[in-house]
Write an enzyme that holds these catalytic residues in place. Structure first.
Site, PDB file in Angstrom:
ATOM      1  N   HIS A  55       0.826  -1.203   0.000  1.00 16.27           N
ATOM      2  CA  HIS A  55       0.000   0.000   0.000  1.00 16.27           C
ATOM      3  C   HIS A  55       0.865   1.261   0.000  1.00 16.27           C
ATOM      4  O   HIS A  55       1.909   1.316   0.653  1.00 16.27           O
ATOM      5  CB  HIS A  55      -0.957   0.000   1.184  1.00 16.27           C
ATOM      6  N   ASP A  57       0.760   4.178   1.352  1.00 18.93           N
ATOM      7  CA  ASP A  57       1.139   4.858   2.589  1.00 18.93           C
ATOM      8  C   ASP A  57       2.207   4.097   3.367  1.00 18.93           C
ATOM      9  O   ASP A  57       2.627   4.536   4.436  1.00 18.93           O
ATOM     10  CB  ASP A  57      -0.091   5.132   3.468  1.00 18.93           C
ATOM     11  N   HIS A  58       2.672   2.980   2.800  1.00 14.90           N
ATOM     12  CA  HIS A  58       3.762   2.218   3.408  1.00 14.90           C
ATOM     13  C   HIS A  58       5.012   2.180   2.531  1.00 14.90           C
ATOM     14  O   HIS A  58       6.096   1.862   3.028  1.00 14.90           O
ATOM     15  CB  HIS A  58       3.310   0.787   3.715  1.00 14.90           C
ATOM     16  N   HIS A 109      -5.051  -8.576   5.049  1.00 11.74           N
ATOM     17  CA  HIS A 109      -5.196  -7.163   4.702  1.00 11.74           C
ATOM     18  C   HIS A 109      -4.786  -6.996   3.236  1.00 11.74           C
ATOM     19  O   HIS A 109      -5.514  -6.410   2.432  1.00 11.74           O
ATOM     20  CB  HIS A 109      -4.323  -6.328   5.623  1.00 11.74           C
ATOM     21  N   ASP A 133      -0.198  -3.439   8.903  1.00 17.29           N
ATOM     22  CA  ASP A 133      -1.641  -3.238   9.043  1.00 17.29           C
ATOM     23  C   ASP A 133      -2.394  -4.536   9.310  1.00 17.29           C
ATOM     24  O   ASP A 133      -3.611  -4.598   9.121  1.00 17.29           O
ATOM     25  CB  ASP A 133      -2.203  -2.595   7.765  1.00 17.29           C
TER      26      ASP A 133
END
Length: 259
Positions: A55, A57-58, A109, A133
């Site tokens: 993702h 944001d990672h 996830h 996450d």
């Protein structure tokens, strides 16, 4: 001695900074700017990057960090993350600032999700888990790619780690997670106490993470799906569906998605 601190990013992300003797490794740098700022302010040299899943944001800050300093990037077997220099699978071990970390595959996830676990050799230090996450303080990640059965199995893998493990998740979602947990188990005394403690920390502008795995086992509904207490609470509310841990997990996760 390994020092660990949080670098806030975006609205609620935490980029974890591991530091030892002036060398630093960061976990899931979704944004390079705050990382570069901290490295400069503290006079640290970046020596590696750990990635848990794909993702943005990672991983969004990885390329900008590599443009400043070419360092190893450890992460999952996912070609979408082109900057990874060493791709990892379950059971692999890596050395991070002189500390050995084991790789755990924890899909659900996302299907590429991995976590990093350190079991210290001395009893004076706590085990460390960087879980992205998959597991949150008081909650768990949404199932964007995996099924309830897959996610439940991943969470059970983490639940079986030593109870004194420090859990470093990647978001400050704790208050919202505990509010939902109270809806699931309104009479859980440990949960009531934890919610009050977390609120005090946030009122002071402090992080609620890392958390202790023992605390998660006592208060996190997604790790408690096989307990008689949680199932009795769901039954009293007319929400209990199924009896296996995976079936109960699916019910609780679906409830949280619309809470």
């Amino acid at each position: 001695m390994l020092s660990i601190s949080a670098i806030p990013a975006f609205n609620d992300n935490y980029i974890w900074l591991l530091e030892r003797s002036g060398q630093a490794v960061v976990v899931d740098p979704g944004d390079a700017e705050p990382v570069l700022k901290v490295l400069s302010e503290q006079g640290l040299s970046l020596t590696g990057i750990l990635i848990t899943h794909h993702h943005f944001d990672h991983v969004g800050g990885v390329e900008d960090l590599l443009a400043e300093q070419a360092v190893p990037v450890w992460g999952p077997h996912n070609p979408e993350i082109g900057s990874i220099s060493q791709r990892l699978s379950a059971g692999d071990k890596i050395e991070v600032l002189g500390h050995s970390f084991s790789v755990l595959e924890v899909p659900g996830h996302t299907m590429d999700h991995i976590a990093y676990f350190h079991q210290p050799s001395d009893s004076a230090s706590a085990p460390l888990l960087f879980c992205g996450d998959t597991l949150f303080a008081g909650g768990c990640g949404r199932m964007f790619e995996g099924t309830a059965e897959v996610m439940h199995r991943s969470l059970q893998l983490l639940a079986d780690l030593p109870a004194d493990t420090l859990v470093y998740c990647a978001h400050e979602y704790t208050l919202a997670n505990l509010e939902f947990a109270r809806a699931v188990e309104p009479d859980n005394a440990a949960l009531i106490e934890r919610q009050q403690k977390a609120q005090r920390l946030r009122d002071l502008g402090q992080a609620t993470v890392p958390s202790l795995l023992a605390e998660e086992l006592a208060t996190n509904p997604f790790l408690r799906c096989q307990t008689a207490e949680l199932q009795a609470s769901l039954k009293a509310q007319g929400r209990l569906e199924g009896s296996s841990g995976a079936e109960v997990f699916a019910t609780v996760r679906a409830w949280k998605d619309t809470f």
